[in-house]
Write a protein that holds these residues in place. Structure first.
Motif, PDB file in Angstrom:
ATOM      1  N   GLY A 221       2.241   9.599  -2.861  1.00 56.80           N
ATOM      2  CA  GLY A 221       3.630   8.487  -2.493  1.00 56.80           C
ATOM      3  C   GLY A 221       4.935   9.027  -3.006  1.00 56.80           C
ATOM      4  N   SER A 222       5.814   8.096  -2.910  1.00 54.05           N
ATOM      5  CA  SER A 222       7.338   8.325  -3.388  1.00 54.05           C
ATOM      6  C   SER A 222       7.987   7.236  -3.531  1.00 54.05           C
ATOM      7  N   GLY A 223       9.174   7.068  -4.236  1.00 53.28           N
ATOM      8  CA  GLY A 223       9.964   5.962  -4.346  1.00 53.28           C
ATOM      9  C   GLY A 223       9.349   5.118  -5.336  1.00 53.28           C
ATOM     10  N   VAL A 224      10.320   3.841  -5.578  1.00 54.56           N
ATOM     11  CA  VAL A 224       9.979   2.942  -6.727  1.00 54.56           C
ATOM     12  C   VAL A 224       8.558   2.131  -6.174  1.00 54.56           C
ATOM     13  N   VAL A 225       8.434   1.910  -5.012  1.00 53.90           N
ATOM     14  CA  VAL A 225       7.319   1.005  -4.562  1.00 53.90           C
ATOM     15  C   VAL A 225       6.327   1.951  -4.394  1.00 53.90           C
ATOM     16  N   GLY A 226       6.436   3.200  -3.669  1.00 50.61           N
ATOM     17  CA  GLY A 226       5.492   3.873  -3.154  1.00 50.61           C
ATOM     18  C   GLY A 226       4.668   4.805  -4.015  1.00 50.61           C
ATOM     19  N   THR A 227       5.251   5.443  -5.239  1.00 57.95           N
ATOM     20  CA  THR A 227       4.522   6.169  -6.155  1.00 57.95           C
ATOM     21  C   THR A 227       3.632   5.579  -6.699  1.00 57.95           C
ATOM     22  N   ILE A 228       2.038   6.138  -6.782  1.00 55.80           N
ATOM     23  CA  ILE A 228       0.990   5.766  -7.488  1.00 55.80           C
ATOM     24  C   ILE A 228       1.163   5.451  -8.932  1.00 55.80           C
ATOM     25  N   ASP A 229       0.739   4.201  -9.557  1.00 54.81           N
ATOM     26  CA  ASP A 229       0.737   4.036 -10.891  1.00 54.81           C
ATOM     27  C   ASP A 229      -0.398   4.252 -11.645  1.00 54.81           C
ATOM     28  N   SER A 230      -1.265   4.891 -11.297  1.00 55.32           N
ATOM     29  CA  SER A 230      -2.230   5.216 -12.012  1.00 55.32           C
ATOM     30  C   SER A 230      -2.935   6.400 -11.656  1.00 55.32           C
ATOM     31  N   TYR A 231      -4.272   6.832 -11.909  1.00 54.34           N
ATOM     32  CA  TYR A 231      -4.881   8.000 -11.638  1.00 54.34           C
ATOM     33  C   TYR A 231      -5.449   7.919 -10.154  1.00 54.34           C
ATOM     34  N   VAL A 232      -5.489   6.708  -9.444  1.00 55.94           N
ATOM     35  CA  VAL A 232      -5.986   6.472  -8.208  1.00 55.94           C
ATOM     36  C   VAL A 232      -5.054   6.770  -7.014  1.00 55.94           C
ATOM     37  N   PRO A 233      -5.312   7.712  -6.346  1.00 54.23           N
ATOM     38  CA  PRO A 233      -4.325   8.083  -5.170  1.00 54.23           C
ATOM     39  C   PRO A 233      -4.342   6.907  -4.019  1.00 54.23           C
ATOM     40  N   HIS A 234      -3.099   7.042  -3.263  1.00 50.45           N
ATOM     41  CA  HIS A 234      -3.590   6.373  -1.842  1.00 50.45           C
ATOM     42  C   HIS A 234      -4.195   7.447  -1.017  1.00 50.45           C
ATOM     43  N   VAL A 235      -4.952   6.883   0.051  1.00 48.88           N
ATOM     44  CA  VAL A 235      -5.842   7.588   0.836  1.00 48.88           C
ATOM     45  C   VAL A 235      -5.620   7.142   2.070  1.00 48.88           C
TER      46      VAL A 235
ATOM     47  N   TYR B 166      -4.850   3.644   2.650  1.00 56.32           N
ATOM     48  CA  TYR B 166      -5.084   2.434   1.872  1.00 56.32           C
ATOM     49  C   TYR B 166      -4.139   2.749   0.600  1.00 56.32           C
ATOM     50  N   ASP B 167      -3.206   1.635   0.321  1.00 56.69           N
ATOM     51  CA  ASP B 167      -2.070   1.726  -0.868  1.00 56.69           C
ATOM     52  C   ASP B 167      -2.772   1.293  -1.943  1.00 56.69           C
ATOM     53  N   SER B 168      -2.897   2.264  -2.910  1.00 59.68           N
ATOM     54  CA  SER B 168      -3.829   1.931  -4.232  1.00 59.68           C
ATOM     55  C   SER B 168      -2.904   1.025  -5.046  1.00 59.68           C
ATOM     56  N   ASN B 169      -1.594   1.135  -5.029  1.00 55.84           N
ATOM     57  CA  ASN B 169      -0.648   0.404  -5.850  1.00 55.84           C
ATOM     58  C   ASN B 169      -0.901  -1.253  -5.676  1.00 55.84           C
ATOM     59  N   TYR B 170      -1.151  -1.641  -4.554  1.00 57.81           N
ATOM     60  CA  TYR B 170      -1.233  -2.850  -3.920  1.00 57.81           C
ATOM     61  C   TYR B 170      -2.468  -3.347  -3.323  1.00 57.81           C
ATOM     62  N   GLU B 171      -3.328  -2.454  -3.318  1.00 56.81           N
ATOM     63  CA  GLU B 171      -4.691  -2.492  -2.512  1.00 56.81           C
ATOM     64  C   GLU B 171      -4.311  -3.419  -1.212  1.00 56.81           C
ATOM     65  N   GLU B 172      -3.394  -2.611  -0.687  1.00 59.38           N
ATOM     66  CA  GLU B 172      -3.237  -2.822   0.855  1.00 59.38           C
ATOM     67  C   GLU B 172      -3.604  -1.931   1.799  1.00 59.38           C
ATOM     68  N   VAL B 173      -3.903  -2.507   3.268  1.00 53.37           N
ATOM     69  CA  VAL B 173      -4.319  -1.406   4.031  1.00 53.37           C
ATOM     70  C   VAL B 173      -3.545  -1.500   5.505  1.00 53.37           C
ATOM     71  N   ALA B 174      -3.122  -0.494   5.916  1.00 55.98           N
ATOM     72  CA  ALA B 174      -2.438  -0.330   7.131  1.00 55.98           C
ATOM     73  C   ALA B 174      -3.068   0.789   7.916  1.00 55.98           C
ATOM     74  N   GLY B 175      -2.791   0.529   9.395  1.00 53.23           N
ATOM     75  CA  GLY B 175      -3.302   1.484  10.430  1.00 53.23           C
ATOM     76  C   GLY B 175      -2.394   1.582  11.456  1.00 53.23           C
ATOM     77  N   LYS B 176      -2.704   2.659  12.287  1.00 54.59           N
ATOM     78  CA  LYS B 176      -1.843   2.904  13.576  1.00 54.59           C
ATOM     79  C   LYS B 176      -2.821   3.394  14.597  1.00 54.59           C
ATOM     80  N   VAL B 177      -2.488   2.864  15.917  1.00 49.81           N
ATOM     81  CA  VAL B 177      -3.177   3.582  17.114  1.00 49.81           C
ATOM     82  C   VAL B 177      -2.026   4.096  18.135  1.00 49.81           C
TER      83      VAL B 177
END
Length: 380
Positions: A209-223, A242-253
């Motif tokens: 990730g990148s930016g203040v909100v998007g960069t990971i804050d632990s050793y767990v990556p976004h997937v 999967y956003d590991s910072n906030y444990e949120e999920v997003a998808g696109k079709v």
């Protein structure tokens, strides 16, 4: 007679010896054979072998000049200083960019070894010359490392854009395609691409990730994971992140179709959760409920558009976008190739601002905003 013969014989001997020594002194070595650059057609046009190696190299890029006006997108809010009354005044928005790209390819026992790099040098109205900025084109006024990755077989590592966007595809061929944003871009990645044949492919990506909100804050990556089915009529693609910072999920079709040879259309829908974008005290972490992947307002959003090729030099591109926050964007342009390698694009953009301003790229501060861009681009 004997004396004369002796003198003549001695002179002849001296001339012979001198000639032999002179011949030895001017002996010239054989020239080294010249090593010419060889064309490499394994990976497509423009590649050549780096002399003395089995690596194929391609060099390219573009020079671009954008002129913008109005209130929409990365060209909104350009200001100048009025020297008479000291106020800030609206003005043209300009940006000049030089982009330098390299591609390499080499066959190995473990598959094709590839690299790709892209450097961007920008100079705008309010430039930060010499600074290094990444991400938001509204503030990229210095030097950016846009891409720098290595790939062996299906494994890719390095600086890329998120597979949440690259694998499913960007939102059309308009300049301002993020009036309603469809995902963040810049990130370091560890990815694996899999081609199953018969049109089926897949990707798995671990991202920083990148930016203040998007960069990971632990050793767990976004997937990010994605699957695609491609045929002559078009393609169907799906991605989940999967956003590991906030444990949120997003998808696109996304669905791409080609109803005619000179017409391509797409429609893409996105859905994302935002329940955890609050701290323990119940305060909103991001004012618009955005993580790294769900950049739109509300839970869902939709994008659609296409390209109509008028002739070999001219194309018409359009895109509509809308989200649950009632933000509505329209972008349309005409792109014309003046001569081979030189293209001019004239675009008009419209944004209706709904319940909130949803994007880092759009800073329109009124309900209905209109803007335009004239782009000159020389690609090589």
């Amino acid at each position: 007679m004997n004396i004369k013969s002796l003198l003549l014989g001695s002179a002849a001997a001296l001339i012979a010896v001198s000639g032999a020594r002179a011949a030895d002194a001017v002996t010239v070595a054989e020239p080294e054979p010249a090593e010419y650059v060889k064309i490499c057609d394994v990976y497509g046009a423009g590649y050549f072998y780096i002399p003395g190696t089995e690596t194929c190299l391609r060099i390219g890029g573009y020079v671009r000049y954008d002129i913008g006006l109005g209130d929409v997108g990365s060209f909104d809010g350009a200001k100048s200083f009025d020297h008479q009354d000291g106020d800030q005044q609206d003005t043209w928005k300009k940006n000049a960019r030089f982009t330098f790209k390299t591609w390499t390819g080499q066959e190995t026992d473990l598959g094709t070894l590839k690299t790709y790099t892209e450097m961007r040098f920008n100079f705008g109205n309010s430039n930060g010359y010499g600074t290094v900025v990444s991400g938001n084109p509204a503030v990229d006024k210095g030097v950016t490392v846009k891409f720098a990755w290595i790939q062996l077989g299906g494994l890719r590592v390095g600086k890329d854009e998120s597979a949440f966007d690259t694998f499913i595809g960007y939102a059309g061929s308009v300049i301002q395609d993020t009036l309603v944003p469809y995902g963040d871009f810049d990130t370091n990645v560890v990815q694996y691409y899999f081609d199953a044949g018969n049109g089926f492919s897949a990707v798995a990506s671990l991202e920083e990730g990148s930016g203040v909100v998007g960069t990971i804050d632990s050793y767990v990556p976004h997937v990010v994971g994605g699957v695609k089915y491609t045929q002559g009529w078009g393609a169907i693609t799906g991605v989940v992140a999967y956003d590991s910072n906030y444990e949120e999920v997003a998808g696109k079709v996304r669905l791409d179709i080609k109803p005619m040879d000179n017409l391509s259309l797409f429609i893409m829908g996105g859905y994302g959760t935002d329940d955890n974008l609050n701290d323990d005290a119940g305060n909103v972490i991001d004012a618009h409920g955005r993580g790294f992947y769900k950049q739109w307002s509300g839970n869902w959003a939709v994008w659609g558009g296409g390209t109509y090729t008028i002739n070999e030099k001219t194309s018409f591109n359009a895109q509509l976008s809308y989200d649950e926050g009632k933000n509505f964007g329209v972008a349309a342009n005409i792109a014309y190739e003046i001569v081979k390698g030189l293209k001019i694009t004239a675009e008009v953009d419209y944004l209706h601002l709904g319940e909130d301003s949803v994007t880092n790229f759009t800073k329109a501060d009124k309900e209905n905003s209109v803007g335009g861009i004239l782009r000159f681009q020389r690609s090589f």
